[in-house]
Scaffold this motif. Structure first.
Motif, PDB file in Angstrom:
ATOM      1  N   VAL A 178     -68.377  -0.539  69.668  1.00  0.00           N
ATOM      2  CA  VAL A 178     -68.514  -0.068  68.280  1.00  0.00           C
ATOM      3  C   VAL A 178     -69.828  -0.561  67.692  1.00  0.00           C
ATOM      4  N   PHE A 179     -70.111  -1.844  67.891  1.00  0.00           N
ATOM      5  CA  PHE A 179     -71.325  -2.449  67.335  1.00  0.00           C
ATOM      6  C   PHE A 179     -72.587  -1.786  67.885  1.00  0.00           C
ATOM      7  N   ASP A 180     -72.613  -1.603  69.203  1.00  0.00           N
ATOM      8  CA  ASP A 180     -73.820  -1.063  69.845  1.00  0.00           C
ATOM      9  C   ASP A 180     -74.080   0.403  69.506  1.00  0.00           C
ATOM     10  N   THR A 181     -73.023   1.145  69.110  1.00  0.00           N
ATOM     11  CA  THR A 181     -73.202   2.570  68.807  1.00  0.00           C
ATOM     12  C   THR A 181     -73.306   2.849  67.313  1.00  0.00           C
ATOM     13  N   MET A 182     -73.329   1.795  66.486  1.00  0.00           N
ATOM     14  CA  MET A 182     -73.465   2.007  65.045  1.00  0.00           C
ATOM     15  C   MET A 182     -74.874   2.510  64.726  1.00  0.00           C
ATOM     16  N   SER A 183     -74.938   3.537  63.865  1.00  0.00           N
ATOM     17  CA  SER A 183     -76.243   4.085  63.484  1.00  0.00           C
ATOM     18  C   SER A 183     -77.024   3.115  62.621  1.00  0.00           C
ATOM     19  N   SER A 184     -76.306   2.286  61.862  1.00  0.00           N
ATOM     20  CA  SER A 184     -76.969   1.228  61.088  1.00  0.00           C
ATOM     21  C   SER A 184     -76.004   0.063  60.954  1.00  0.00           C
ATOM     22  N   THR A 185     -76.546  -1.131  60.998  1.00  0.00           N
ATOM     23  CA  THR A 185     -75.735  -2.341  60.868  1.00  0.00           C
ATOM     24  C   THR A 185     -76.229  -3.150  59.678  1.00  0.00           C
ATOM     25  N   ASP A 186     -75.383  -4.032  59.195  1.00  0.00           N
ATOM     26  CA  ASP A 186     -75.792  -4.950  58.138  1.00  0.00           C
ATOM     27  C   ASP A 186     -75.490  -6.374  58.580  1.00  0.00           C
ATOM     28  N   VAL A 187     -75.752  -7.324  57.732  1.00  0.00           N
ATOM     29  CA  VAL A 187     -75.555  -8.731  58.092  1.00  0.00           C
ATOM     30  C   VAL A 187     -74.084  -9.026  58.379  1.00  0.00           C
ATOM     31  N   VAL A 188     -73.174  -8.263  57.731  1.00  0.00           N
ATOM     32  CA  VAL A 188     -71.735  -8.443  57.985  1.00  0.00           C
ATOM     33  C   VAL A 188     -71.393  -8.015  59.408  1.00  0.00           C
ATOM     34  N   SER A 189     -71.984  -6.927  59.881  1.00  0.00           N
ATOM     35  CA  SER A 189     -71.728  -6.447  61.253  1.00  0.00           C
ATOM     36  C   SER A 189     -72.082  -7.537  62.267  1.00  0.00           C
ATOM     37  N   TRP A 190     -73.281  -8.074  62.143  1.00  0.00           N
ATOM     38  CA  TRP A 190     -73.741  -9.115  63.079  1.00  0.00           C
ATOM     39  C   TRP A 190     -72.880 -10.374  62.982  1.00  0.00           C
ATOM     40  N   THR A 191     -72.595 -10.792  61.754  1.00  0.00           N
ATOM     41  CA  THR A 191     -71.833 -12.031  61.563  1.00  0.00           C
ATOM     42  C   THR A 191     -70.414 -11.881  62.076  1.00  0.00           C
ATOM     43  N   THR A 192     -69.815 -10.707  61.873  1.00  0.00           N
ATOM     44  CA  THR A 192     -68.461 -10.464  62.383  1.00  0.00           C
ATOM     45  C   THR A 192     -68.429 -10.579  63.900  1.00  0.00           C
ATOM     46  N   MET A 193     -69.426 -10.006  64.554  1.00  0.00           N
ATOM     47  CA  MET A 193     -69.505 -10.106  66.013  1.00  0.00           C
ATOM     48  C   MET A 193     -69.678 -11.556  66.460  1.00  0.00           C
ATOM     49  N   ILE A 194     -70.577 -12.265  65.807  1.00  0.00           N
ATOM     50  CA  ILE A 194     -70.858 -13.657  66.190  1.00  0.00           C
ATOM     51  C   ILE A 194     -69.617 -14.530  66.013  1.00  0.00           C
ATOM     52  N   SER A 195     -68.964 -14.387  64.880  1.00  0.00           N
ATOM     53  CA  SER A 195     -67.779 -15.190  64.602  1.00  0.00           C
ATOM     54  C   SER A 195     -66.649 -14.861  65.573  1.00  0.00           C
ATOM     55  N   GLY A 196     -66.407 -13.560  65.801  1.00  0.00           N
ATOM     56  CA  GLY A 196     -65.325 -13.152  66.696  1.00  0.00           C
ATOM     57  C   GLY A 196     -65.555 -13.580  68.129  1.00  0.00           C
ATOM     58  N   LEU A 197     -66.771 -13.394  68.631  1.00  0.00           N
ATOM     59  CA  LEU A 197     -67.086 -13.804  69.999  1.00  0.00           C
ATOM     60  C   LEU A 197     -66.945 -15.317  70.167  1.00  0.00           C
ATOM     61  N   SER A 198     -67.389 -16.064  69.172  1.00  0.00           N
ATOM     62  CA  SER A 198     -67.294 -17.532  69.241  1.00  0.00           C
ATOM     63  C   SER A 198     -65.847 -17.982  69.314  1.00  0.00           C
ATOM     64  N   LYS A 199     -65.007 -17.380  68.494  1.00  0.00           N
ATOM     65  CA  LYS A 199     -63.586 -17.763  68.492  1.00  0.00           C
ATOM     66  C   LYS A 199     -62.917 -17.451  69.819  1.00  0.00           C
ATOM     67  N   LEU A 200     -63.433 -16.435  70.522  1.00  0.00           N
ATOM     68  CA  LEU A 200     -62.872 -16.052  71.823  1.00  0.00           C
ATOM     69  C   LEU A 200     -63.525 -16.812  72.976  1.00  0.00           C
TER      70      LEU A 200
END
Length: 625
Positions: A178-200
């Motif tokens: 989902v992240f890689d195919t987004m036409s535009s991202t914001d700081v929330v997109s990046w932070t959500t990925m970083i936080s989720g990956l870290s927790k996993l």
């Protein structure tokens, strides 16, 4: 003092004349401040009399209260939705986010489509809320399909919520797609990925994204720092924190809490004190959660007086603060003080939970308070109806086993309502080693190894039990089994902070810049304490070798190197604080007591199980550990 009575103000009586715009506005304003169901029903009846029962704005306010207020009524809200002839997306969105299950939210969403109400950018995040809570992967995929089908794939808000959903379900590949195919991202997109990956646990992948971020805010920094802290990579957290400060990012209470946890993990008192001081200087609100984090940091850095000072200074002390205090005292072997703190908590009217009783039982186990431990174990079941968990039984086995009551400890295991895990059986195995019960230890030890086959400590403990009884063949067999399974003994590591810099030592390591001086100091240290009666305790050395060969590796254990480094960089009367990843061995324990006397230092060692305060040739544990 009795609580003040709640006074409800009834809506003003409806004028007999036709409703005006002012009457309508007054009624809607009153509805927005509604506080109870009886009051809401009065407003509902008034809306009907005003002819607003089919008005989306008016009924939407009713539904908002019914869906979101603690005293609301979801069936009532669904009934009102069914009566609306032309509901708008706002009404549906409000309900979608409040429904308790994915199935119900999908039914309401289906009704929305059947009634030709077009979703908007808030619909899918609202719909995903109960699906996220229920971790319903199939439902989430259906929503994702509709996001694409209805053309909301460019909507960042919807896509960010899909990323969060997939990560919450552990589906990192889907989230990344989902992240890689987004036409535009914001700081929330990046932070959500970083936080989720870290927790996993994918903290390196999270860091790769963090370094690529086009824009970062304090939430982004905290997500990455917290990720390192959660997986125990404290050095990385400190390095990133230093970079954050270099880039001029303001330290807020969330980053402060993460870094305080890192200080707790490494025993970095100076860094922790600086962060605490910064919180005070910047006037950051010391809420119960942040206050508890500071207390925990001081306890885990061996600074009890400051932990007490922060606790006493809290304007609001919640259960977590009390639990932290009781657990901290238990960790330092102050069993009686922990029990006293529990009694104080009860007098304050704070109701304990299972964590509170676990900390109390742990305090009793560390201090050998047998009768008190039995009392509180009975107390939690019969007074507070708290069902003991595995950890509570483990504390009781540890308490009884340390005291030599091995039969009673074994009986506790036999009467448990669940099968004992490796932690509970390991407590009994440790007690067998302390008291030399080889037969029971062998029986329990082999069970523990099968339950926890990748834990090197289980093999080492059983092998040492055999070694202490002269059963060298059995000890060698355990070692061979450990090697055949590819299990490596965890290397001992001791950390010490000096001048805000944390140094790490491993047994026999020579990578430190002061290595030459440190080894000279170790030799001097050992010579001087031998004059005070020190003799190496070789009972923990695994193999059947000559005593002289056994002594040499003991001399350069990681905590001895850390103590020598501390002696080089402190003066008489100073305190040396050390954190070790494993349990302190008996030889280092005996040596530390004498070093504290001969060199006039207080040495505080935090090992895997507890704290040892060495002062004047004595230890706070009174050799009961």
């Amino acid at each position: 003092m009795a609580a003040p009575a709640v006074v409800f103000v009834s809506p003003a009586p409806l004028p007999r004349s036709s409703p005006t715009a002012e009457h309508r506005r007054a009624t809607l304003r009153g509805l927005d401040s509604c506080r109870s169901m009886p009051e809401l029903r009065q407003y509902h009846s008034q809306l009907i009399r005003l002819g607003l029962s089919e008005d989306n704005d008016a009924v939407g306010r009713l539904i908002k209260f019914l869906a979101l207020h603690p005293s609301g009524d979801l069936p009532y809200a669904l009934h009102l939705l069914g009566l609306l002839p032309r509901p708008d997306p706002f009404v549906f969105n409000t309900l979608l986010g409040a429904l308790p299950s994915p199935a119900e939210s999908l039914l309401v969403y289906s009704d929305m489509l059947l009634r030709s109400v077009a979703p908007n950018s808030f619909t899918f995040p609202s719909l995903l809320k109960p699906i996220f809570a229920g971790r319903d992967i199939d439902a989430g995929r259906q929503v994702h399909a509709h996001v694409l089908k209805l053309g909301f794939h460019p909507d960042v808000f919807s896509q960010n919520n899909l990323i969060r959903f997939y990560l919450s379900c552990g589906l990192t590949v889907d989230a990344r797609r989902v992240f890689d195919t987004m036409s535009s991202t914001d700081v929330v997109s990046w932070t959500t990925m970083i936080s989720g990956l870290s927790k996993l646990g994918s903290v390196d992948e999270a860091r790769e994204l963090f370094d690529r971020m086009p824009e970062r805010n304090s939430v982004s920094w905290n997500a990455m720092i917290a990720g390192y802290v959660q997986c125990g990579r404290f050095k990385n957290a400190f390095e990133l924190f230093a970079r954050m400060r270099t880039e001029g990012i303001e330290l807020n209470k969330f980053v402060a809490a993460s870094m305080l946890a890192a200080c707790s993990g490494m025993g970095a008192l100076e860094q922790g004190e600086w962060i605490h001081g910064h919180i005070e200087r910047m006037g950051i609100e010391l809420d119960p959660k942040l206050g508890t984090t500071i207390i925990d940091m001081y306890f885990k850095c061996g600074c009890l007086d400051k932990a007490f000072k922060v606790f006493r200074g809290l304007s609001c002390r919640g259960l977590s603060s009390w639990n932290c205090m009781i657990g901290g005292l238990a960790m330092h072997g102050l069993g009686k003080e922990a029990v006293k703190m529990f009694d104080e908590m009860m007098k304050e009217g704070v109701i304990p939970d299972d964590i509170t009783l676990l900390n109390v039982l742990s305090a009793c186990a560390h201090a050998g308070l047998i009768s008190e431990g039995r009392h509180y174990f009975y107390y939690m079941v019969h007074e507070f109806r708290i069902e003991p968990k595995m950890e509570h039984f483990g504390c009781m086995v540890d308490l009884l086993g340390r005291a030599g009551l091995l039969d009673e400890a074994k009986q506790v295991i036999q009467e448990m309502p669940m099968d004992a895990d490796a932690g509970v059986l390991g407590a009994l195995l440790g007690a067998c080693k302390i008291h030399g019960n080889v037969d029971l230890g062998e029986q329990i030890g082999r069970r523990v190894i099968e339950l926890d086959p990748l834990n090197s400590g289980r093999y080492v403990l059983l092998a040492n039990l055999f070694s202490s009884a002269g059963r060298w063949d059995d000890a060698a067999e355990v070692r061979r089994l450990m090697n055949d399974r590819g299990v490596n003994k965890e290397p001992g590591c001791s950390m010490i902070e000096m001048g805000g810099v944390v140094s790490e030592f491993i047994a026999g390591g020579k990578s430190h810049p002061q290595a030459r001086e440190i080894y000279v100091m170790v030799d001097e240290m050992l010579e001087r304490i031998k004059a005070e009666g020190y003799a190496p305790d070789t009972s923990g050395v695994l193999h059947d070798i000559d005593e002289e060969e056994k002594e040499n590796p003991l001399y350069y254990h990681s905590e001895k190197l850390a103590i020598a480094f501390g002696l080089l960089n402190t003066r008489s009367g100073d305190t040396i604080r050390i954190t070790k990843n494993l349990r302190v061995c008996r030889d280092c324990h005996a040596a530390s007591k004498l070093v504290s006397k001969v060199f006039d230092r207080e040495i505080i060692v935090r090992d895997r199980n507890r704290f040892h305060h060495f002062r004047g040739g004595e230890c706070s544990c009174r050799d009961y550990w």
